[in-house]
Design an enzyme around this catalytic site. Sequence first.
Site, PDB file in Angstrom:
ATOM      1  N   GLY A 236     140.721 -22.215  68.896  1.00 33.30           N
ATOM      2  CA  GLY A 236     139.755 -21.361  69.373  1.00 33.30           C
ATOM      3  C   GLY A 236     138.262 -21.614  69.645  1.00 33.30           C
ATOM      4  O   GLY A 236     137.972 -22.853  69.461  1.00 33.30           O
ATOM      5  N   THR A 238     134.427 -22.930  68.458  1.00 35.12           N
ATOM      6  CA  THR A 238     133.950 -23.771  67.224  1.00 35.12           C
ATOM      7  C   THR A 238     133.093 -22.915  66.336  1.00 35.12           C
ATOM      8  O   THR A 238     133.472 -23.242  65.065  1.00 35.12           O
ATOM      9  CB  THR A 238     132.758 -24.804  68.037  1.00 35.12           C
ATOM     10  N   GLU A 239     132.601 -21.870  66.502  1.00 32.84           N
ATOM     11  CA  GLU A 239     132.087 -20.673  65.807  1.00 32.84           C
ATOM     12  C   GLU A 239     133.029 -20.672  64.736  1.00 32.84           C
ATOM     13  O   GLU A 239     132.852 -20.598  63.287  1.00 32.84           O
ATOM     14  CB  GLU A 239     131.315 -19.766  66.382  1.00 32.84           C
ATOM     15  N   GLY A 241     135.998 -21.637  64.230  1.00 31.92           N
ATOM     16  CA  GLY A 241     136.556 -22.791  63.357  1.00 31.92           C
ATOM     17  C   GLY A 241     135.738 -23.471  62.201  1.00 31.92           C
ATOM     18  O   GLY A 241     136.255 -23.624  61.428  1.00 31.92           O
ATOM     19  N   GLU A 258     141.405 -27.097  66.444  1.00 28.85           N
ATOM     20  CA  GLU A 258     141.295 -27.488  67.764  1.00 28.85           C
ATOM     21  C   GLU A 258     140.218 -26.456  68.487  1.00 28.85           C
ATOM     22  O   GLU A 258     140.566 -25.329  68.927  1.00 28.85           O
ATOM     23  CB  GLU A 258     142.457 -27.417  68.447  1.00 28.85           C
ATOM     24  N   CYS A 292     139.696 -25.474  77.265  1.00 22.62           N
ATOM     25  CA  CYS A 292     139.011 -26.157  76.062  1.00 22.62           C
ATOM     26  C   CYS A 292     138.651 -27.325  76.493  1.00 22.62           C
ATOM     27  O   CYS A 292     137.640 -28.095  76.210  1.00 22.62           O
ATOM     28  CB  CYS A 292     139.542 -26.080  74.784  1.00 22.62           C
ATOM     29  N   GLU A 389     129.525 -24.416  76.073  1.00 21.81           N
ATOM     30  CA  GLU A 389     130.808 -24.327  76.611  1.00 21.81           C
ATOM     31  C   GLU A 389     130.712 -22.860  77.187  1.00 21.81           C
ATOM     32  O   GLU A 389     130.571 -21.771  76.678  1.00 21.81           O
ATOM     33  CB  GLU A 389     131.885 -24.086  75.591  1.00 21.81           C
TER      34      GLU A 389
END
Length: 478
Positions: A236, A238-239, A241, A258, A292, A389
Site C-alpha cells: 500500500g 508509503t505513509e 507502511g 511493498e 506501484c 506518486e
Amino acid sequence: MPKFEYAPAPESRSIVSLRESYGLFINGEFGPGVDGRAFKTISPATEEVLAEVTEAGPADVDRAVTAARKAYEHSWSAMPGRERAKYLFRIARIIQERARELAVLESLDNGKPIRESRDVDIPLVAAHFFYHAGWADKLEYAGYGPAPRPLGVAGQVIPWNFPLLMLAWKIAPALACGNTVVLKPAETTPLTALAFAEICQQADLPPGVVNIVTGAGETGRTLVEHPGIDKVAFTGSTEVGKQIARACAPTRKKVTLELGGKAANVVFEDAPVDQAVEGIVNGIFFNQGHVCCAGSRLLVQESVYSDVLASLRRRLATLRLGDPLDKNTDVGAINSAAQLAKIRELSEVGEAEGAQRWSPPCELPVKGFWFPPTIFTGVSQAHRIAREEIFGPVLSVLTFRTPAEAVEKANNTPYGLSAGVWTEKGSLILWMASRLRAGVVWANTFNKFDPTSPFGGYKESGYGREGGRHGLEAYLDV
Ligand code: NDP
C-alpha cells in the site's frame, strides 16, 4: 492516421452472481460481524452499489486470529509439504475454472478493463498458486536450511489496485511455507477476496487456514497490531507502511512492506521508437496507472525527444477509455472518488508549477470516476509531479543527454521499486541496470510479472521480496 471505430463488445456479467451482503470469512465459514457494522462496495465505472460488506471490528479480528492460530497449531504447520501442495494445486485449478467469473468480478469492483483482468490479473493469480504449490514439498532445497520452519499466523493487508493478485502474492507463499493467514482486502475492492474465500471452501481447505476480514483502514490497523500475529505483510502507501513499521518495531513480528514508487522509464536515442512508445503506454496507462511500479517518469534522450513525443501523442489518441467490461477498452475507471480527487489535485499542481499538460480528445462518461490519459512536458525534477506518486494515468516527461545524467535523474527519488531501459545496446542495459537503485529493472519491456521473479523495493518503496525463491524467506523462520 485512420482510427478504427469499434462496435461495443461487452463481456456479460451474468456469470457473476453477487450476493446482497457478505459476512466475514472466519474459521472456514461466512458469518456476521460482532457489532453488525457494514459498508457498501460500488462499481467505480457507474457508481452502482454492488453489495454490502461486513466491517470487521476488534472482536472479529481477534476471532480470526484465534482461528488462524488453532489451524496453525492443529493442522496446517504439522501437515507434510506434499499434502499442503495438494490444496494449493486444487485452489489454482479452481481459480482457472472460475477465471472468467473472477475477471468480471474484478473489473466490476475495481474498474479495470476486462482485457487486463482476464489476460493479466487472473492468469497470474493462478500461476502464483501453481508456483507455490510446487515449493510446498521442496522447502528444504530453497536455500534456507535443511528443515525451514514456518513463522505462525500472518496478518496481511492489501490495496485495491490488483485485489486478487495481491491476495495471491500474500496467501500463496504463506500457505506453501506452512503459515496460516488473516487477510484484509482494501475497502473499495473486497469482492474477489470474498470469492476466494468460497474457493477455499470448494477446495476443502481446513477451517482457519485462510480467514478474510473485510473493513477499512482501522480494521487493517487492528490486524497488524494484534499481539497474536507473528508476521505482517503489507502492500500500500508509503505513509501507512511507515505507521506499520513503527507499530511493529517494538514487537517480535517479522514485517515485509511493498510500498509506493516513482519509476523512471529511460528511452535512449537508439531505441526503436514504436516499441518504446508501446512500453511507455504500458508502463503508465496499464491499470489506469494504479500500479506501484508504474513508469510514471519518462526520461527521453534529448536527441529523440520530439520523435518520441509525437509518436506517443499519436498512440494516446488511439486509446479507448470507457466501460471496463468492454473487451476493446484500454483505460477503465479510476478506482474511487478519493483517488480521482488526488489525481486531479496533483495534476493541477503540475500546471501551477509550470509544466504543460496534454490529453488526447477523449469523452469521459458522465457517471463514475474517470480521468483521461495525460502527459506533462516541461517537467523539472523539483516539480511535485516528478517526485510524488500520483497513482493515476499521468506521465511526467523529462529529458537527459548522457547515460550518466539518466542514472542520476532516475535515482533522484525517495522510491526505488522499478525502472525501465530502452536501447538496442546490451552493454548499455547492463551498465544502467547495475546503477539504477530499483528492485526491478525491465529492459525493452515494462510491467512484466512472473511468480518466479522476486519483486520488491529499495528506500521508501519498502523491504522484503515477494515471489521467487527469495519471497519464501519472508514466511520462514530463518
Ligand atoms: P493505503 O496504504 O491507505 O491502503 C492500503 C491498505 O492498507 C488498504 O487495505 C487499507 O485499507 C489499509 N490501511 C489503511 N490504513 C491502515 C493502517 N493504519 N494500518 C493498516 N492498514 C491500513 O492506500 P490508499 O488506498 O489510501 O491509497 C493512498 C495512496 O497510496 C494512493 O494514492 C497511492 O499513491 C498509494 N498506493 C500505493 C500502492 C502501491 O502498491 N504502492 C497501493 C495502493 C495505494 P482501506 O482500503 O480500507 O483504507
